[in-house]
Design an enzyme around this catalytic site. Sequence first.
Site, PDB file in Angstrom:
ATOM      1  N   GLU A 125       0.823  -1.217   0.000  1.00 16.11           N
ATOM      2  CA  GLU A 125       0.000   0.000   0.000  1.00 16.11           C
ATOM      3  C   GLU A 125       0.861   1.272   0.000  1.00 16.11           C
ATOM      4  OE1 GLU A 125      -2.867  -0.494   3.160  1.00 16.11           O
ATOM      5  OE2 GLU A 125      -3.862  -2.138   2.111  1.00 16.11           O
TER       6      GLU A 125
ATOM      7  N   GLU B 268      -4.310  -9.085  -1.118  1.00 17.61           N
ATOM      8  CA  GLU B 268      -4.732  -8.895   0.275  1.00 17.61           C
ATOM      9  C   GLU B 268      -6.210  -8.573   0.335  1.00 17.61           C
ATOM     10  OE1 GLU B 268      -2.351  -6.326   2.962  1.00 17.61           O
ATOM     11  OE2 GLU B 268      -4.280  -5.622   3.749  1.00 17.61           O
TER      12      GLU B 268
END
Length: 518
Positions: free
Chosen positions: A252, A358
């Site tokens: 991220e 994820e």
Amino acid sequence: MFICQLLIVSLLLIGLECNPCQPRAYGDHNIVCVCNATYCDDLYLASDIASNQAALYETNKSGSRFQLSILNFSKKADPNTPILSVNRSQMFQFIVGFGGAFTDAAGININSVTPQLQKRIMSSYFSKNGLEYNMGRIPIASCDFSTHPYSYDDIAGDFVLKHFKLTKEDLTLKIPFIKQAMSLSKEQLLLFGSPWSAPAWMKTNNAMNGKGGLKGNPGGKYYKTWANYIIRFLKEYEAYNITLWGLTLQNEPTDGCVVDFAFQSMCFPPELQRDFLKLDFGPALKNAGFTPENMKVMIVDDDRAVLPKWADKILEDPEAAQYVSGIAFHWYFEEFFPHKILDITHGKHPNVFYLASEACVGSYPWDFPKVALGSWNRAARYARDIIQDLLNWSIGWIDWNLVLDMQGGPNWVKNYVDAPIIVNVGTDEFYKQPMYYALAQFSKTLPRGSYRIGFQVSPSSSALGSDCYVAAFLTPQNQIVVIAVNMQEQNVPFVLYDPLKGFLRITMNANSIQSYVW
């Protein structure tokens, strides 16, 4: 053992299970399957299905958990029922696999129960009578699902990484369970690493969390040290006979661009990743003997919202693109960023693979409780996301934490979430959530090397309803697998048609996930 074998044989006749779910209800339709030191349910695939039959596996809101029944092909179809025809000759992406993440929290929770229960947890994920996971994600050093922030080299100015060293978390919470998973898996366990943050001394804000990126510029000493740091991680794990299949450049990378971001993060925009790849990381990988053939480098590893622009910035530069094998992406805010974004990105960049890296539920501030025992809604969300990812070029689907506790942790910033398996230390039990069985509908029936194939619904896909999703696959064993997710409150009748077999009359039950195999 003999009795269990007889029960497995009877699967083909009466649809029972060897060691069925031990259910426990937490409210209306909220059902978990309870496992303890002496009992745990098993998941089996039927064998020796007759040539004129198909196996149906179903998980539903009413309580069925990967329940088997047998369907018979016929030569005629009901003309008033939608017909879904499979097309073996229309082939799309291959399937690499399914898995979860070996976080510190997962290791802590597995270690918290008795050795017998530890074995049952690992078997539930990686063995042939479990989910048959064949992939795994490894945080490089700490993440929020650790008990504290840590790196592998906290000595400021150590540009030669003289003090680089794996931590006790690697040696006690990750590596032992990775090795167990490798021994349980019937095929190679494909592992990939993801960094959350460089050591604080390498970053502009001198902290592992908050808003900050690497100091200096690509080509400079901090970027080169960071490249070597990641390669040291690969080499250290190799010393324990754990060879990674791939890496994502940064978990991220937009998180670290946010002021006061709570946990480990690093701002790493695509322009910097592009230049890091061609000036630092790519050459360092090559010098260390890693090539795209033996190390799959993935970019993005963030929400679909950043696509396709993020991929464009990196992959339109040939010097950077030569080191990139795939695009990893997360599912968060999935309702705001349609899966069609993946198809659009694939249309622009068809030569890299796409991997859902994820996902978890309970992560939003308004999600309560964080752990919702027996939640069907969360299982349905998993199934809908998996099937739509697969329909839009993903080669697999990686869940977040393998195992969490009743609170949804541990997590050092209290960012608690849910997981398919929840441990109750007080009773020495663990609970298989409906999410676990939603995953089974895919991971059990789609072995590595399967391909998504074409299908057509007549008169049109709208005949199945607005919240019904179907995907078709061809396995390496030349079996057809059709998976259907019905999130509607009503049953959906349709017919499956295989030109080589004939017609299967189907009732897709309300709030169900069904896998058909022949």
